[in-house]
Design a protein around this motif. Structure first.
Motif, PDB file in Angstrom:
ATOM      1  N   SER A 170     -27.005  76.338  58.289  1.00 32.09           N
ATOM      2  CA  SER A 170     -25.980  77.149  57.369  1.00 32.09           C
ATOM      3  C   SER A 170     -26.636  77.322  56.077  1.00 32.09           C
ATOM      4  CB  SER A 170     -24.692  76.115  57.156  1.00 32.09           C
ATOM      5  OG  SER A 170     -24.139  75.720  58.173  1.00 32.09           O
ATOM      6  N   MET A 171     -26.397  78.703  55.522  1.00 30.65           N
ATOM      7  CA  MET A 171     -27.075  79.107  54.229  1.00 30.65           C
ATOM      8  C   MET A 171     -26.026  79.264  53.192  1.00 30.65           C
ATOM      9  SD  MET A 171     -29.947  79.240  55.201  1.00 30.65           S
ATOM     10  CE  MET A 171     -30.840  79.785  53.722  1.00 30.65           C
ATOM     11  N   LEU A 200     -37.478  78.753  51.040  1.00 33.06           N
ATOM     12  CA  LEU A 200     -36.827  79.648  50.631  1.00 33.06           C
ATOM     13  C   LEU A 200     -37.344  80.359  49.285  1.00 33.06           C
ATOM     14  CD1 LEU A 200     -33.586  77.688  51.026  1.00 33.06           C
ATOM     15  CD2 LEU A 200     -34.377  79.377  52.504  1.00 33.06           C
ATOM     16  N   VAL A 201     -37.143  81.772  49.341  1.00 34.35           N
ATOM     17  CA  VAL A 201     -37.583  82.497  48.273  1.00 34.35           C
ATOM     18  C   VAL A 201     -36.488  83.732  47.962  1.00 34.35           C
ATOM     19  CG1 VAL A 201     -39.153  84.019  46.885  1.00 34.35           C
ATOM     20  CG2 VAL A 201     -40.152  82.067  48.684  1.00 34.35           C
ATOM     21  N   GLU A 202     -35.931  83.572  46.681  1.00 36.51           N
ATOM     22  CA  GLU A 202     -35.104  84.523  46.196  1.00 36.51           C
ATOM     23  C   GLU A 202     -35.671  85.794  45.476  1.00 36.51           C
ATOM     24  OE1 GLU A 202     -33.085  80.274  45.516  1.00 36.51           O
ATOM     25  OE2 GLU A 202     -35.095  81.322  45.366  1.00 36.51           O
ATOM     26  N   SER A 203     -34.898  86.777  45.479  1.00 27.04           N
ATOM     27  CA  SER A 203     -35.289  87.991  44.591  1.00 27.04           C
ATOM     28  C   SER A 203     -34.013  88.764  44.677  1.00 27.04           C
ATOM     29  CB  SER A 203     -36.385  88.670  45.528  1.00 27.04           C
ATOM     30  OG  SER A 203     -35.752  89.312  46.847  1.00 27.04           O
ATOM     31  N   TYR A 230     -29.214  80.255  43.211  1.00 19.51           N
ATOM     32  CA  TYR A 230     -30.081  79.491  44.242  1.00 19.51           C
ATOM     33  C   TYR A 230     -29.575  79.764  45.359  1.00 19.51           C
ATOM     34  CZ  TYR A 230     -31.674  77.244  40.019  1.00 19.51           C
ATOM     35  OH  TYR A 230     -32.171  76.680  38.649  1.00 19.51           O
ATOM     36  N   CYS A 231     -30.521  79.968  46.564  1.00 16.12           N
ATOM     37  CA  CYS A 231     -30.401  79.796  47.874  1.00 16.12           C
ATOM     38  C   CYS A 231     -30.529  78.346  48.570  1.00 16.12           C
ATOM     39  CB  CYS A 231     -31.354  81.158  48.419  1.00 16.12           C
ATOM     40  SG  CYS A 231     -31.081  81.051  50.295  1.00 16.12           S
ATOM     41  N   ALA A 232     -29.833  78.301  49.514  1.00 10.57           N
ATOM     42  CA  ALA A 232     -29.898  76.762  49.908  1.00 10.57           C
ATOM     43  C   ALA A 232     -29.661  76.847  51.553  1.00 10.57           C
ATOM     44  CB  ALA A 232     -29.085  75.813  49.404  1.00 10.57           C
ATOM     45  N   TRP A 246     -33.729  74.280  49.209  1.00 12.30           N
ATOM     46  CA  TRP A 246     -33.498  75.172  48.051  1.00 12.30           C
ATOM     47  C   TRP A 246     -34.733  76.029  47.785  1.00 12.30           C
ATOM     48  CZ3 TRP A 246     -28.586  74.911  45.875  1.00 12.30           C
ATOM     49  CH2 TRP A 246     -27.908  73.862  46.305  1.00 12.30           C
ATOM     50  N   GLY A 247     -34.023  77.319  47.191  1.00 15.82           N
ATOM     51  CA  GLY A 247     -35.350  78.049  46.422  1.00 15.82           C
ATOM     52  C   GLY A 247     -35.412  77.719  45.220  1.00 15.82           C
TER      53      GLY A 247
END
Length: 127
Positions: free
Chosen positions: A33-34, A4-7, A97-99, A117-118
């Motif tokens: 699920s996100m 996972l990569v957040e931006s 954070y994205c999970a 996790w990102g």
């Protein structure tokens, strides 16, 4: 395995908007699920929002502090999850954070049940 990569984080003024994105790689993204969580230094990582699908129905959940201001969405074709943040407040300042995890809607808020996790993206809201 899911990466996972957040931006999309950055600086915003109170009352403004930001949209966070989370790009997922790996198989079976649509089956997870996100969730979005946030953390400020010295405090626990708190639940913000989540989306998941079970038995042809999509479930959403939001923390009370963001309900009506934030919206989570996902695009399974693009392996993307988004968090649209409107009416931002200084108290929304945090690392976001994205999970991803294999969990039902009754567990959306339990961070320990997320498997992936990102690295996080910083959101700063000025008064």
């Amino acid at each position: 395995q899911v990466q996972l990569v957040e931006s999309g984080g950055g600086l915003a003024q109170a009352g403004g908007s930001l949209r966070l994105s989370c790009a997922a790689s790996g198989r079976a993204f649509s089956g997870y699920s996100m969730g979005w969580f946030r953390q400020v230094p010295g405090k626990e990582r708190d639940f913000v929002a989540a989306v998941g699908r079970l038995s042809l129905r999509t479930y959403y959940d939001y923390a009370d502090s963001v309900k009506g201001r934030f919206a989570i969405s996902r695009d399974n074709a693009k392996n993307m999850v988004y968090l649209q943040m409107n009416s931002l407040k200084p108290e929304d300042t945090a690392m976001y954070y994205c999970a991803a995890g294999s969990l039902g809607s009754d567990s959306f808020r339990t961070r320990e049940l997320y498997d992936y996790w990102g690295q996080g993206t910083q959101v700063t809201v000025s008064p």
